[in-house]
Design a protein around this motif. Structure first.
Motif, PDB file in Angstrom:
ATOM      1  N   LEU A 168      78.072  61.361   0.436  1.00 41.07           N
ATOM      2  CA  LEU A 168      77.101  62.370  -0.004  1.00 41.07           C
ATOM      3  C   LEU A 168      77.782  63.474  -0.827  1.00 41.07           C
ATOM      4  CD1 LEU A 168      74.014  63.038   0.441  1.00 41.07           C
ATOM      5  CD2 LEU A 168      74.851  64.798   1.983  1.00 41.07           C
ATOM      6  N   LEU A 169      78.971  63.901  -0.385  1.00 39.08           N
ATOM      7  CA  LEU A 169      79.670  64.963  -1.121  1.00 39.08           C
ATOM      8  C   LEU A 169      80.068  64.461  -2.518  1.00 39.08           C
ATOM      9  CD1 LEU A 169      81.796  66.343   1.842  1.00 39.08           C
ATOM     10  CD2 LEU A 169      79.924  67.542   0.675  1.00 39.08           C
ATOM     11  N   GLY A 170      80.416  63.179  -2.612  1.00 38.73           N
ATOM     12  CA  GLY A 170      80.740  62.575  -3.915  1.00 38.73           C
ATOM     13  C   GLY A 170      79.514  62.586  -4.827  1.00 38.73           C
ATOM     14  N   GLN A 171      78.337  62.328  -4.226  1.00 38.62           N
ATOM     15  CA  GLN A 171      77.106  62.339  -5.029  1.00 38.62           C
ATOM     16  C   GLN A 171      76.821  63.758  -5.534  1.00 38.62           C
ATOM     17  OE1 GLN A 171      74.821  60.499  -1.875  1.00 38.62           O
ATOM     18  NE2 GLN A 171      74.385  58.722  -3.147  1.00 38.62           N
ATOM     19  N   ILE A 172      77.067  64.734  -4.654  1.00 36.30           N
ATOM     20  CA  ILE A 172      76.789  66.126  -5.057  1.00 36.30           C
ATOM     21  C   ILE A 172      77.693  66.529  -6.224  1.00 36.30           C
ATOM     22  CG2 ILE A 172      76.882  68.552  -4.316  1.00 36.30           C
ATOM     23  CD1 ILE A 172      76.155  67.611  -1.478  1.00 36.30           C
ATOM     24  N   THR A 173      79.014  66.286  -6.076  1.00 40.58           N
ATOM     25  CA  THR A 173      79.932  66.737  -7.147  1.00 40.58           C
ATOM     26  C   THR A 173      79.664  65.963  -8.444  1.00 40.58           C
ATOM     27  OG1 THR A 173      81.669  65.236  -6.359  1.00 40.58           O
ATOM     28  CG2 THR A 173      81.785  67.506  -5.600  1.00 40.58           C
TER      29      THR A 173
END
Ligand code: HEM
Length: 498
Positions: A168-173
């Protein structure tokens, strides 16, 4: 017979590559193995392990000789020397070891790979995009990405299924950088997404292999027509940027993003001279022409730098916060106090009101640098008086960021996540904290990254409490074959709305 002949030829080739360069140079050196030199550890344990093992070779020395595959290098252990190389004597060490040949590697002309005057010129054109005001503006889109992420988190809390927070954090960045660079939203939160895994592909095992091969033999790299990173992903991004640039030109539209800046740079340089002719600076590097292809390479490296390293750092930070609920609560208390006071979420104007959050980010940055070993190349010979050593042009310089930042000499109890050490005025010793590099070649996106992490972390902690799920393997395993210091096992968390 053929087998032994082959072995003899290989050994001869190895002997011709100066494997014992450091003999007689007056410094200690680690004994090199054929072909891999002292980099064999990478094959076993990845770059973090390699950095740690090189750092431990001669604990009482300030620097010593190593071989990076067949190339002679210096392992710099002492932070004062790291600082001198990266800052004071930068003119002698202007390159890193990542360069590729622009003639045959279509990704070779990106800022990270450039050298000498060419690097200086391109960097000077890109730096104005990263002033505090521009960074603040570029990050004004974080909230949009968070609102998409909350759908995933709300669903996870509703169903009780754990969430893979690293993904999820990868999707956000990914979404944040796509908006900042290209002025468009990515499709990264959708199931069938072009953007998904894009940055991961760039920081892949294949990228590590290409880096190694370039170090072993540029000629072989050229002969095999290899490319530094995944070509399909590269071409996909290029197509997107081309369409945006053409659309803006056709419709005479203007955006407030990186692409707009790039269009302006291209327009300004259109007028200057014959675009076909290649010119070179006295140091042999190419004079940039600021064409679309050249400028796309800069957007490309910023995309790459912007997605994976920030996501990885945040994943490690959350990994610590889910195991240290007290720290997580302290972060959240600080955030909720700002929310209560200002009746809105944390913005970059509140930076002075969230010291514990910044300390927690600093601590994750210290413990988990995205790049475990950093490098320079000696570009102009120098006599290093501190060690009575002449360093020849071409010598590789390696400094093991991760190992230094985990040394108890500089950070007591270094393997414990303790943000308080940064609140208690942890004295900054020059050359010790180098997660973002140091000196004029410092990471261009350092302030973007820190501020982005702060905004993402504060937005998430304002809304949710995160607990570690039993599916998470503790400790998280590290990816051994990727150039980036990322976990290889998922960070599964339970999501509890506040
Ligand atoms: C936590 C996140 C990040 C980490 C740990 C990180 C780390 C680094 C490091 C270690 C370098 C090499 C510095 C050196 O050789 O001294 C670098 C270079 C670079 N980074 Fe980052 N970075 C991060 C995020 C970003 C972001 C968000 C961007 C862009 C928005 C970015 C863009 C770049 C660029 C363009 C370079 C090349 C600079 C040059 O060679 O002149 N990075 N980064």
């Amino acid at each position: 017979m053929v087998f032994w002949l082959l072995i003899s030829v290989l050994c001869l080739l190895w002997l011709l590559t100066r494997p014992f360069y450091w003999v007689g140079k007056g410094i200690k050196f680690a004994y090199p193995l054929p072909f891999v030199g002292n980099f064999g550890e990478t094959l076993r344990g990845g770059l973090v392990q390699l950095g740690r093992s090189l750092y431990q070779k001669f604990p009482d020395e300030r620097l010593y000789g190593i071989h990076v595959f067949s190339k002679p290098g210096l392992l710099i252990r002492d932070p004062e020397l790291i600082n001198n190389i990266c800052v004071r004597d930068f003119d002698h060490f202007t390159s890193n070891s990542l360069g590729s040949n622009q003639e045959y590697d279509s990704m070779g002309g990106n800022l990270l790979f450039l050298h000498g005057s060419q690097w200086k010129e391109v960097r000077s054109k890109l730096s104005p995009f990263f002033t505090p005001a521009k960074v603040k503006h570029m990050l004004s889109n974080v909230e949009k990405s968070i609102s998409k992420a909350t759908k995933v988190l709300d669903e996870s809390s509703r169903t009780g299924d754990p969430c893979d927070l690293g993904v999820l954090l990868g999707q956000i960045t990914n979404d944040v950088i796509t908006q900042s660079l290209f002025g468009i939203e990515s499709d990264v939160f959708e199931e069938k997404s072009f953007f998904k895994n894009l940055a991961a592909l760039f920081f892949s095992t294949k990228a590590t292999m290409m880096f190694s091969l370039r170090n072993v033999s540029q000629t072989l790299f050229k002969y095999l027509r290899l490319q530094s990173f995944d070509l399909d992903s590269f071409l996909f991004l290029k197509k997107i940027m081309k369409e945006i640039v053409e659309q803006r030109r056709e419709k005479n539209m203007k955006g407030a993003d990186f692409v707009q800046g790039i269009i302006e740079i291209m327009e300004n340089h259109k007028l200057e001279g014959n675009q076909e002719e290649l010119k070179y600076y006295p140091d042999g590097t190419r004079v940039p022409k600021f064409t679309f292809d050249e400028m796309f390479l800069q957007a490309f490296i910023i995309f790459m730098g912007g997605v994976e390293s920030s996501a990885t750092t945040m994943t490690w930070l959350f990994y610590e916060l889910v195991q240290n609920q007290e720290s997580q609560d302290r972060c959240r208390d600080e955030i909720l106090a700002v929310v209560k006071k200002n009746k809105r979420s944390v913005t970059l104007d509140d930076i002075n009101d969230v010291p514990y959050n910044l300390a927690a980010i600093n601590e994750a940055v210290r413990m988990y640098p995205a790049f475990a070993i950093l490098s320079r190349i000696c570009t102009k010979p120098i006599y290093m008086s501190e060690c009575d050593l002449n360093i020849e042009k071409g010598t590789l310089i390696m400094y093991p960021t991760e190992a230094v930042q985990r040394d108890s000499q500089y950070f007591p109890d270094p393997n414990t996540f303790n943000p308080d050490r940064f609140l208690d005025g942890c004295p900054p010793i020059s050359g010790v904290q180098t997660t973002f590099g140091l000196g004029p070649r410092l990471c261009l996106g350092k302030s973007f990254a820190i501020h982005e992490i702060l905004l993402v972390v504060s937005s998430l902690l304002e809304r949710y409490k995160f607990e570690i799920n039993e599916k998470t393997k503790v400790p998280l395993e590290r990816a051994k074959t990727r150039p980036i210091n990322s976990p290889s096992t998922p960070l599964w968390v339970n999501v509890i709305p506040i």
